[in-house]
Write a protein that holds these residues in place. Structure first.
Motif, PDB file in Angstrom:
ATOM      1  N   GLU A   4       0.844  -1.189   0.000  1.00  0.00           N
ATOM      2  CA  GLU A   4       0.000   0.000   0.000  1.00  0.00           C
ATOM      3  C   GLU A   4       0.880   1.240   0.000  1.00  0.00           C
ATOM      4  O   GLU A   4       1.794   1.358   0.816  1.00  0.00           O
ATOM      5  N   GLN A   5       0.588   2.144  -0.923  1.00  0.00           N
ATOM      6  CA  GLN A   5       1.397   3.346  -1.062  1.00  0.00           C
ATOM      7  C   GLN A   5       0.483   4.529  -1.351  1.00  0.00           C
ATOM      8  O   GLN A   5      -0.679   4.354  -1.733  1.00  0.00           O
ATOM      9  N   GLU A   6       1.021   5.724  -1.189  1.00  0.00           N
ATOM     10  CA  GLU A   6       0.250   6.912  -1.525  1.00  0.00           C
ATOM     11  C   GLU A   6       1.178   8.049  -1.886  1.00  0.00           C
ATOM     12  O   GLU A   6       2.309   8.136  -1.394  1.00  0.00           O
ATOM     13  N   ILE A   7       0.689   8.904  -2.780  1.00  0.00           N
ATOM     14  CA  ILE A   7       1.435  10.098  -3.153  1.00  0.00           C
ATOM     15  C   ILE A   7       0.443  11.261  -3.223  1.00  0.00           C
ATOM     16  O   ILE A   7      -0.764  11.063  -3.352  1.00  0.00           O
ATOM     17  N   VAL A   8       0.958  12.463  -3.114  1.00  0.00           N
ATOM     18  CA  VAL A   8       0.148  13.666  -3.274  1.00  0.00           C
ATOM     19  C   VAL A   8       0.778  14.494  -4.377  1.00  0.00           C
ATOM     20  O   VAL A   8       1.960  14.843  -4.308  1.00  0.00           O
ATOM     21  N   VAL A   9      -0.013  14.777  -5.393  1.00  0.00           N
ATOM     22  CA  VAL A   9       0.462  15.568  -6.526  1.00  0.00           C
ATOM     23  C   VAL A   9      -0.126  16.969  -6.411  1.00  0.00           C
ATOM     24  O   VAL A   9      -1.356  17.121  -6.312  1.00  0.00           O
ATOM     25  N   PRO A  10       0.700  18.005  -6.377  1.00  0.00           N
ATOM     26  CA  PRO A  10       0.191  19.373  -6.225  1.00  0.00           C
ATOM     27  C   PRO A  10      -0.449  19.894  -7.507  1.00  0.00           C
ATOM     28  O   PRO A  10       0.069  20.806  -8.166  1.00  0.00           O
ATOM     29  N   LEU A 126      12.538  -6.309   0.349  1.00  0.00           N
ATOM     30  CA  LEU A 126      13.219  -5.312  -0.476  1.00  0.00           C
ATOM     31  C   LEU A 126      12.331  -4.803  -1.608  1.00  0.00           C
ATOM     32  O   LEU A 126      12.450  -3.652  -2.025  1.00  0.00           O
ATOM     33  N   ILE A 127      11.439  -5.672  -2.115  1.00  0.00           N
ATOM     34  CA  ILE A 127      10.537  -5.236  -3.168  1.00  0.00           C
ATOM     35  C   ILE A 127       9.698  -4.055  -2.680  1.00  0.00           C
ATOM     36  O   ILE A 127       9.486  -3.080  -3.404  1.00  0.00           O
ATOM     37  N   ASN A 128       9.243  -4.138  -1.443  1.00  0.00           N
ATOM     38  CA  ASN A 128       8.444  -3.050  -0.868  1.00  0.00           C
ATOM     39  C   ASN A 128       9.256  -1.764  -0.797  1.00  0.00           C
ATOM     40  O   ASN A 128       8.798  -0.687  -1.196  1.00  0.00           O
ATOM     41  N   ASP A 129      10.494  -1.858  -0.286  1.00  0.00           N
ATOM     42  CA  ASP A 129      11.345  -0.672  -0.162  1.00  0.00           C
ATOM     43  C   ASP A 129      11.650  -0.068  -1.529  1.00  0.00           C
ATOM     44  O   ASP A 129      11.599   1.153  -1.714  1.00  0.00           O
ATOM     45  N   ILE A 130      11.973  -0.934  -2.487  1.00  0.00           N
ATOM     46  CA  ILE A 130      12.318  -0.443  -3.828  1.00  0.00           C
ATOM     47  C   ILE A 130      11.111   0.204  -4.489  1.00  0.00           C
ATOM     48  O   ILE A 130      11.218   1.253  -5.134  1.00  0.00           O
ATOM     49  N   SER A 131       9.931  -0.402  -4.313  1.00  0.00           N
ATOM     50  CA  SER A 131       8.729   0.160  -4.932  1.00  0.00           C
ATOM     51  C   SER A 131       8.414   1.534  -4.344  1.00  0.00           C
ATOM     52  O   SER A 131       7.940   2.427  -5.055  1.00  0.00           O
ATOM     53  N   GLN A 132       8.681   1.730  -3.052  1.00  0.00           N
ATOM     54  CA  GLN A 132       8.462   3.038  -2.443  1.00  0.00           C
ATOM     55  C   GLN A 132       9.354   4.094  -3.088  1.00  0.00           C
ATOM     56  O   GLN A 132       8.913   5.220  -3.362  1.00  0.00           O
ATOM     57  N   ARG A 133      10.598   3.735  -3.329  1.00  0.00           N
ATOM     58  CA  ARG A 133      11.522   4.693  -3.948  1.00  0.00           C
ATOM     59  C   ARG A 133      11.149   4.960  -5.407  1.00  0.00           C
ATOM     60  O   ARG A 133      11.217   6.093  -5.882  1.00  0.00           O
ATOM     61  N   GLU A 137      10.003   8.559  -7.396  1.00  0.00           N
ATOM     62  CA  GLU A 137      10.466   9.040  -8.694  1.00  0.00           C
ATOM     63  C   GLU A 137       9.291   9.250  -9.641  1.00  0.00           C
ATOM     64  O   GLU A 137       9.264  10.204 -10.422  1.00  0.00           O
ATOM     65  N   PHE A 138       8.305   8.348  -9.563  1.00  0.00           N
ATOM     66  CA  PHE A 138       7.118   8.461 -10.401  1.00  0.00           C
ATOM     67  C   PHE A 138       6.365   9.750 -10.078  1.00  0.00           C
ATOM     68  O   PHE A 138       5.965  10.495 -10.989  1.00  0.00           O
ATOM     69  N   ILE A 164      21.739  -1.169  -7.949  1.00  0.00           N
ATOM     70  CA  ILE A 164      22.652  -1.305  -6.819  1.00  0.00           C
ATOM     71  C   ILE A 164      22.439  -0.192  -5.811  1.00  0.00           C
ATOM     72  O   ILE A 164      22.349  -0.429  -4.606  1.00  0.00           O
ATOM     73  N   SER A 165      22.343   1.055  -6.293  1.00  0.00           N
ATOM     74  CA  SER A 165      22.176   2.171  -5.370  1.00  0.00           C
ATOM     75  C   SER A 165      20.843   2.080  -4.642  1.00  0.00           C
ATOM     76  O   SER A 165      20.746   2.397  -3.457  1.00  0.00           O
ATOM     77  N   ILE A 166      19.787   1.642  -5.339  1.00  0.00           N
ATOM     78  CA  ILE A 166      18.486   1.502  -4.690  1.00  0.00           C
ATOM     79  C   ILE A 166      18.545   0.421  -3.632  1.00  0.00           C
ATOM     80  O   ILE A 166      18.008   0.563  -2.536  1.00  0.00           O
TER      81      ILE A 166
END
Length: 201
Positions: A4-10, A126-133, A137-138, A164-166
């Motif tokens: 579960e994730q969320e973003i706010v677009v201005p 790690l999939i969860n952490d990577i998807s958050q990052r 970016e999205f 690798i950096s992610i």
């Protein structure tokens, strides 16, 4: 695996909702994603390339996109296979778009099923952490497109995945989350000690 994730677009809801109907533009904001075929019924073929640590994965497959205009909800269902490594994936993404004081809230509920070598990263979280990052970016890419001139928006795409950096950033974030409770417990224990013992420390 549910994420579960969320973003706010201005930006206004109507503008964001219209943007999500432009599927090719949305895909341009997803790191490593590419559409290779599409029809007029919401069916797409494409690929998603990413790096999970030392493993480079390219899922090739198909997806359907369905819009619920009344609920301002978009549902994406996709399946893909990494022909080189043998990993398979199935994903369902439901995005709910609503107004908020800061602009437009986008809630994203994702259900991912992985098999093959990619599955080990789902088990470690790690999939969860990577998807958050990647979602961060999205969101940045979407905001840039919405606020740019048409010419600039057309040239705005997500950066190439940096596996690798992610991974390293994700591991560090997970390590900090593990250390923080221990430090808190240690501080609590020190406050329980008598003053003479604290002075000796």
């Amino acid at each position: 695996m549910k994420i579960e994730q969320e973003i706010v677009v201005p930006a206004p809801k109507a503008e964001v909702w219209q943007f999500f109907h432009d599927v090719p533009s949305v895909v341009e904001c997803l790191p490593g994603a590419e559409i290779t075929e599409q029809d007029d019924e919401g069916n797409y073929r494409g690929q998603l390339a990413t790096k999970l640590g030392p493993i480079a994965i390219k899922f090739e497959g198909k997806a359907t996109v369905v819009f619920d205009e009344h609920a301002s909800q978009v549902t994406i269902h996709g399946t893909g296979v990494d022909r080189k490594g043998g990993s398979r994936g199935e994903i369902t993404v439901v995005g709910d778009i609503s107004d908020t004081d800061a602009g437009t809230h986008v809630g994203i509920n994702t259900d991912v099923t992985l098999s093959g070598s990619a599955a080990q990263f789902g088990r470690t979280g790690l999939i969860n952490d990577i998807s958050q990052r990647m979602l961060g970016e999205f969101a940045t890419c979407v905001e840039t497109k919405l606020n740019a001139t048409p010419e600039t928006a057309a040239k705005t795409v997500a950066a190439e995945p940096q596996g690798i950096s992610i991974i390293l950033k994700s591991l560090w974030a997970r390590l900090k989350r593990l250390i923080a409770p221990r430090r808190s417990r240690a501080a609590t224990e020190r406050t329980k000690q008598d003053p003479n013992q604290r002075e000796r420390e």
